[in-house]
Design a protein around this motif. Sequence first.
Motif, PDB file in Angstrom:
ATOM      1  N   UNK A  18       0.827  -1.198   0.000  1.00 22.89           N
ATOM      2  CA  UNK A  18       0.000   0.000   0.000  1.00 22.89           C
ATOM      3  C   UNK A  18       0.869   1.257   0.000  1.00 22.89           C
ATOM      4  N   UNK A  19       0.595   2.169  -0.948  1.00 28.45           N
ATOM      5  CA  UNK A  19       1.308   3.437  -1.013  1.00 28.45           C
ATOM      6  C   UNK A  19       2.577   3.430  -1.843  1.00 28.45           C
ATOM      7  N   UNK A  20       3.004   2.261  -2.323  1.00 26.91           N
ATOM      8  CA  UNK A  20       4.205   2.199  -3.160  1.00 26.91           C
ATOM      9  C   UNK A  20       3.943   2.826  -4.524  1.00 26.91           C
ATOM     10  N   UNK A  21       5.025   3.238  -5.183  1.00 29.37           N
ATOM     11  CA  UNK A  21       4.965   3.836  -6.514  1.00 29.37           C
ATOM     12  C   UNK A  21       5.780   2.991  -7.488  1.00 29.37           C
ATOM     13  N   UNK A  22       5.232   2.823  -8.688  1.00 33.53           N
ATOM     14  CA  UNK A  22       5.909   2.077  -9.748  1.00 33.53           C
ATOM     15  C   UNK A  22       6.011   2.983 -10.966  1.00 33.53           C
ATOM     16  N   UNK A  23       7.255   3.246 -11.366  1.00 34.31           N
ATOM     17  CA  UNK A  23       7.496   4.130 -12.511  1.00 34.31           C
ATOM     18  C   UNK A  23       7.637   3.310 -13.781  1.00 34.31           C
ATOM     19  N   UNK A  24       6.930   3.726 -14.820  1.00 33.39           N
ATOM     20  CA  UNK A  24       7.088   3.168 -16.157  1.00 33.39           C
ATOM     21  C   UNK A  24       7.909   4.213 -16.918  1.00 33.39           C
ATOM     22  N   UNK A  25       9.024   3.795 -17.492  1.00 32.83           N
ATOM     23  CA  UNK A  25       9.949   4.748 -18.104  1.00 32.83           C
ATOM     24  C   UNK A  25      10.446   4.240 -19.457  1.00 32.83           C
ATOM     25  N   UNK A  26      10.930   5.166 -20.264  1.00 34.13           N
ATOM     26  CA  UNK A  26      11.494   4.834 -21.577  1.00 34.13           C
ATOM     27  C   UNK A  26      12.931   4.399 -21.379  1.00 34.13           C
ATOM     28  N   UNK A  27      13.285   3.267 -22.035  1.00 40.69           N
ATOM     29  CA  UNK A  27      14.655   2.773 -21.930  1.00 40.69           C
ATOM     30  C   UNK A  27      15.173   2.414 -23.327  1.00 40.69           C
ATOM     31  N   UNK A  28      16.472   2.434 -23.456  1.00 44.61           N
ATOM     32  CA  UNK A  28      17.134   2.089 -24.707  1.00 44.61           C
ATOM     33  C   UNK A  28      17.148   0.577 -24.851  1.00 44.61           C
ATOM     34  N   UNK A  29      16.789   0.087 -26.024  1.00 44.96           N
ATOM     35  CA  UNK A  29      16.808  -1.351 -26.294  1.00 44.96           C
ATOM     36  C   UNK A  29      15.444  -1.987 -26.097  1.00 44.96           C
ATOM     37  N   UNK A  30      15.413  -3.285 -26.295  1.00 40.51           N
ATOM     38  CA  UNK A  30      14.145  -4.012 -26.190  1.00 40.51           C
ATOM     39  C   UNK A  30      13.380  -3.917 -27.490  1.00 40.51           C
ATOM     40  N   UNK A  31      12.158  -4.378 -27.463  1.00 46.87           N
ATOM     41  CA  UNK A  31      11.350  -4.359 -28.684  1.00 46.87           C
ATOM     42  C   UNK A  31      10.043  -3.621 -28.419  1.00 46.87           C
ATOM     43  N   UNK A  32      10.144  -2.313 -28.341  1.00 44.02           N
ATOM     44  CA  UNK A  32       8.962  -1.478 -28.158  1.00 44.02           C
ATOM     45  C   UNK A  32       8.173  -1.380 -29.447  1.00 44.02           C
ATOM     46  N   UNK A  33       6.894  -1.152 -29.328  1.00 46.74           N
ATOM     47  CA  UNK A  33       6.028  -1.112 -30.505  1.00 46.74           C
ATOM     48  C   UNK A  33       5.871   0.299 -31.081  1.00 46.74           C
ATOM     49  N   UNK A  34       6.336   1.307 -30.387  1.00 50.12           N
ATOM     50  CA  UNK A  34       6.092   2.675 -30.818  1.00 50.12           C
ATOM     51  C   UNK A  34       7.326   3.301 -31.472  1.00 50.12           C
ATOM     52  N   UNK A  35       8.472   3.187 -30.831  1.00 50.74           N
ATOM     53  CA  UNK A  35       9.712   3.784 -31.324  1.00 50.74           C
ATOM     54  C   UNK A  35      10.776   2.693 -31.433  1.00 50.74           C
ATOM     55  N   UNK A  36      11.254   2.390 -32.634  1.00 51.40           N
ATOM     56  CA  UNK A  36      12.282   1.358 -32.794  1.00 51.40           C
ATOM     57  C   UNK A  36      13.512   1.647 -31.937  1.00 51.40           C
ATOM     58  N   UNK A  37      14.009   0.612 -31.272  1.00 53.71           N
ATOM     59  CA  UNK A  37      15.202   0.740 -30.452  1.00 53.71           C
ATOM     60  C   UNK A  37      14.933   1.196 -29.029  1.00 53.71           C
ATOM     61  N   UNK A  38      13.672   1.498 -28.723  1.00 52.96           N
ATOM     62  CA  UNK A  38      13.286   1.922 -27.383  1.00 52.96           C
ATOM     63  C   UNK A  38      12.149   1.033 -26.882  1.00 52.96           C
TER      64      UNK A  38
END
Length: 95
Positions: A21-41
């Motif tokens: 309860x009360x914890x925070x989870x940040x979703x952030x942009x990172x270099x690499x991986x296979x993102x669907x929006x921006x190649x290489x991110x």
Amino acid sequence: MALIVEQPAANWYKSQMELGQGDHVRIYVRLGGCGSVHPGLSLGVMQDEPREIGVQHTVDGIHYFIEKDNMWYLEEKDLRISFDAANEEIIMTVQ
């Protein structure tokens, strides 16, 4: 733009990251991986305290958020985080 964390995904994060309860989870942009929006991110996830929230969604008292400086990644779209039980994996969909 919205951040939607479905209940099964929230349950998985809570278990895997030992969130409470009360914890925070940040979703952030990172270099690499296979993102669907921006190649290489792609998107990463970590427990972190917010500095300047761009968008957030609270599930079971846990606050999932994206900082303002990472909102460009969504290109004015929504981010939906779901859980694929068959493959036991998180799915992040920008729609």
